[in-house]
Design an enzyme around this catalytic site. Structure first.
Site, PDB file in Angstrom:
ATOM      1  N   CYS A 159       0.799  -1.244   0.000  1.00  0.00           N
ATOM      2  CA  CYS A 159       0.000   0.000   0.000  1.00  0.00           C
ATOM      3  C   CYS A 159       0.820   1.276   0.000  1.00  0.00           C
ATOM      4  CB  CYS A 159      -0.930  -0.021   1.205  1.00  0.00           C
ATOM      5  SG  CYS A 159      -2.080  -1.391   1.151  1.00  0.00           S
TER       6      CYS A 159
HETATM    7  N1  LIG Z   1      -2.839  -6.319   1.730  1.00  0.00           N
HETATM    8  C1  LIG Z   1      -3.290  -5.286   2.408  1.00  0.00           C
HETATM    9  O1  LIG Z   1      -2.978  -5.138   3.560  1.00  0.00           O
HETATM   10  C2  LIG Z   1      -4.230  -4.255   1.770  1.00  0.00           C
HETATM   11  C3  LIG Z   1      -4.802  -3.298   2.609  1.00  0.00           C
HETATM   12  C4  LIG Z   1      -5.683  -2.384   2.086  1.00  0.00           C
HETATM   13  C5  LIG Z   1      -5.975  -2.396   0.728  1.00  0.00           C
HETATM   14  N2  LIG Z   1      -5.396  -3.312  -0.092  1.00  0.00           N
HETATM   15  C6  LIG Z   1      -5.784  -3.295  -1.498  1.00  0.00           C
HETATM   16  O2  LIG Z   1      -6.627  -4.397  -1.764  1.00  0.00           O
HETATM   17  C7  LIG Z   1      -6.418  -4.877  -3.078  1.00  0.00           C
HETATM   18  C8  LIG Z   1      -6.055  -6.347  -3.054  1.00  0.00           C
HETATM   19  O3  LIG Z   1      -4.839  -6.485  -2.350  1.00  0.00           O
HETATM   20  P1  LIG Z   1      -4.377  -7.842  -1.707  1.00  0.00           P
HETATM   21  O4  LIG Z   1      -3.315  -7.488  -0.741  1.00  0.00           O
HETATM   22  O5  LIG Z   1      -5.534  -8.639  -1.234  1.00  0.00           O
HETATM   23  O6  LIG Z   1      -3.735  -8.546  -2.980  1.00  0.00           O
HETATM   24  P2  LIG Z   1      -3.366 -10.111  -3.160  1.00  0.00           P
HETATM   25  O7  LIG Z   1      -2.363 -10.164  -4.238  1.00  0.00           O
HETATM   26  O8  LIG Z   1      -3.082 -10.724  -1.829  1.00  0.00           O
HETATM   27  O9  LIG Z   1      -4.732 -10.744  -3.642  1.00  0.00           O
HETATM   28  C9  LIG Z   1      -5.300 -10.483  -4.878  1.00  0.00           C
HETATM   29  C10 LIG Z   1      -5.903 -11.759  -5.384  1.00  0.00           C
HETATM   30  O10 LIG Z   1      -6.577 -11.450  -6.580  1.00  0.00           O
HETATM   31  C11 LIG Z   1      -6.345 -12.518  -7.497  1.00  0.00           C
HETATM   32  N3  LIG Z   1      -6.579 -11.990  -8.831  1.00  0.00           N
HETATM   33  C12 LIG Z   1      -5.775 -11.276  -9.620  1.00  0.00           C
HETATM   34  N4  LIG Z   1      -6.394 -10.969 -10.761  1.00  0.00           N
HETATM   35  C13 LIG Z   1      -7.616 -11.490 -10.691  1.00  0.00           C
HETATM   36  C14 LIG Z   1      -8.713 -11.495 -11.555  1.00  0.00           C
HETATM   37  N5  LIG Z   1      -8.680 -10.878 -12.722  1.00  0.00           N
HETATM   38  N6  LIG Z   1      -9.805 -12.142 -11.146  1.00  0.00           N
HETATM   39  C15 LIG Z   1      -9.847 -12.740  -9.948  1.00  0.00           C
HETATM   40  N7  LIG Z   1      -8.838 -12.762  -9.085  1.00  0.00           N
HETATM   41  C16 LIG Z   1      -7.741 -12.141  -9.448  1.00  0.00           C
HETATM   42  C17 LIG Z   1      -4.949 -12.969  -7.224  1.00  0.00           C
HETATM   43  O11 LIG Z   1      -4.747 -14.299  -7.653  1.00  0.00           O
HETATM   44  C18 LIG Z   1      -4.883 -12.843  -5.694  1.00  0.00           C
HETATM   45  O12 LIG Z   1      -5.273 -14.036  -5.060  1.00  0.00           O
HETATM   46  C19 LIG Z   1      -5.350  -3.979  -3.677  1.00  0.00           C
HETATM   47  O13 LIG Z   1      -5.958  -2.923  -4.364  1.00  0.00           O
HETATM   48  C20 LIG Z   1      -4.645  -3.425  -2.457  1.00  0.00           C
HETATM   49  O14 LIG Z   1      -4.050  -2.169  -2.716  1.00  0.00           O
HETATM   50  C21 LIG Z   1      -4.537  -4.262   0.417  1.00  0.00           C
END
Ligand SMILES: NC(=O)c1ccc[n+]([C@@H]2O[C@H](COP(=O)([O-])OP(=O)(O)OC[C@H]3O[C@@H](n4cnc5c(N)ncnc54)[C@H](O)[C@@H]3O)[C@@H](O)[C@H]2O)c1
Length: 441
Positions: free
Chosen positions: A276
């Site tokens: 982030c």
């Molecule tokens: N990790 C954190 O602490 C956090 C906190 C706040 C916000 N975010 C935001 O949340 C969002 C997701 O982050 P995350 O950390 O969960 O990412 P991540 O990489 O852990 O998870 C994303 C998932 O989406 C899947 N994916 C990718 N493309 C896809 C598609 N087209 N269809 C279906 N699934 C798909 C991936 O395989 C993966 O399992 C991002 O925008 C991030 O900025 C993350």
């Protein structure tokens, strides 16, 4: 009230609503489990990664701080299932999107995952569905980009289907707060969408903060992360200034934190990490250009934070120099490669930049991280050699020229590290008392 809206609100209140979550990662999986456990509604998790789906099906977890028992219990309720079959996107009443939003090599928003998910949903979109974007992004993504994709179906947002944005505020490893207890900001593209999305989250989470629009919700998330990025840059700069003056920044911050108002403690470190803080602010920078305004604080904070790994490696070099050793050929142990304390997530961790810089200057680099047995390949550092975590033993420490504490983990015996090491570069304030062989950086 429209019939479609009433029908969804009824399903939410009587618990028959079916929730689909696209992206079963760090954000999507805890959210899915929170809805099963607290809202007691049917939840289907979607992901393109079949290995994640297979793991969930047999009750396994791939996220350290999320116990497998929670997945197993969710499976046992019969409410939770996971699938890679996107033909089933038409089944849920509400779809939440939690897919990655990285930056391109040119540091611009990379919307390809949001776009492909939007297109996959559009193929099966049906009247009466609610779609909520959770991925962090620039203001306007939901009511420009996503709405556009979904409306190409001929269905109209706010009339035939509903559309909202609600940012995630996950703090992996935080024992005080979890998905269910962190207040959830929700904004609809139109008032009806906002009402329905708020009602849905209210069913699964402790507190919902309704805002006026999807754009306000998008900007709220960016503001929170920019606030952190800028304040971390500030303490990193103060660290350098005070070090020149012979003042320990950690002593200063501890003392300043006793002020009961008007001060919030941020701690310095070897650079920014995680998915982030290093990335999200640049989503705003990019969008701001469209309006002819510059985001100077964001750029400046980015500059200061990006310079940190080099500052730290200089400190390793200076520390070795004091012991009449060149960095070239010295064995350096990087202690901790997760991006923050007590988690197993290495994404965007500054440790990789540290390893890269140390190797560039000719050091022999090894690492230890109790939570990351094998360093995964990293997109931003494709040239790093394969590395695996070395067992942290007195013998290893004795054979090492310098230990660089990059991430602090509770599971590491720092007293042993202090006793057995010849030189320690401490970027996390692990050792508060001065020691002749500890350099704070
Ligand atoms: N990790 C954190 O602490 C956090 C906190 C706040 C916000 N975010 C935001 O949340 C969002 C997701 O982050 P995350 O950390 O969960 O990412 P991540 O990489 O852990 O998870 C994303 C998932 O989406 C899947 N994916 C990718 N493309 C896809 C598609 N087209 N269809 C279906 N699934 C798909 C991936 O395989 C993966 O399992 C991002 O925008 C991030 O900025 C993350």
């Amino acid at each position: 009230m429209s019939q479609l809206k009433q029908a969804l609100l009824d399903k939410i209140s009587n618990g028959t609503v079916h929730v689909g979550i696209v992206g079963m990662g760090y954000v999507g999986l805890p959210l899915a489990l929170a809805f099963v456990e607290r809202a007691k509604v049917k939840v289907t998790g979607f992901d393109i990664d079949q290995t994640k789906i297979d793991a969930l099906k047999v009750g396994k977890t791939y996220i350290m701080h999320m116990g497998a028992d929670r997945v197993q219990q969710a499976n046992a309720t019969g409410l939770f299932s996971a699938t890679a079959d996107f033909n089933r996107l038409g089944e849920p009443d509400a779809l939440m999107i939690a897919v990655p939003t990285p930056l391109t090599a040119q540091r611009e928003p990379d919307m390809k995952y949001v776009v492909s998910t939007g297109e996959a949903i559009a193929k099966r979109l049906r009247r009466g569905q609610l779609v909520i974007l959770e991925s962090t992004t620039y203001p306007g993504t939901t009511d420009e980009l996503l709405k556009d994709i979904l409306e190409r179906t001929g269905l109209k947002s706010g009339v035939d289907f509903f559309l909202a944005f609600s940012p995630e505020r996950e703090d992996p490893g935080n024992k005080q707060f979890n998905t269910a207890t962190i207040p959830k900001v929700v904004g609809g593209v139109d008032p009806d969408s906002g009402d329905i999305a708020a009602a849905l989250y209210q069913r699964g989470l402790e507190r919902v903060v309704r805002v006026r629009s999807a754009r306000v919700a998008e900007a709220t998330k960016l503001t929170e992360n920019i606030f952190r990025g800028v304040n971390i840059a500030l303490v990193n700069e103060l660290k350098i200034v005070y070090e020149r003056m012979g003042i320990d920044v950690w002593d200063v911050l501890d003392a300043a934190a006793t002020k009961p108002f008007g001060f919030m403690k941020f701690t310095p470190g070897p650079g920014l990490g995680g998915h982030c803080i290093p990335l999200d602010p640049f989503y705003l920078t990019w969008k701001a250009r469209e309006f002819g305004v510059a985001t100077r604080f964001i750029e400046l904070a980015g500059e200061v934070n990006v310079a940190m790994p080099r500052y730290v490696v200089d400190k390793v070099q200076e520390g070795l120099n004091e012991q009449r050793k060149p960095l070239k050929g010295s064995k350096v142990l990087v202690l901790g490669i997760a991006y923050k304390k007590d988690i197993d997530d290495p994404r965007e961790s500054p440790s990789f930049e540290l390893i890269h810089l140390l190797l560039e200057r000719g050091a022999e680099v090894i690492y230890h991280d109790p939570h990351i047995p094998v360093a995964p390949g990293m997109r931003s550092w494709p040239d790093l050699p394969p590395l695996k975590s070395e067992p942290l033993t007195p013998a290893l420490l004795k054979s090492t020229d310098a230990v660089l504490i990059s991430t602090e983990h509770t599971a590491v015996d720092y007293a042993m590290v202090l006793k057995e090491s010849r030189l320690i570069i401490d970027t996390r304030g692990v050792y508060r008392e001065p020691h002749a062989h500890v350099v704070k950086a």
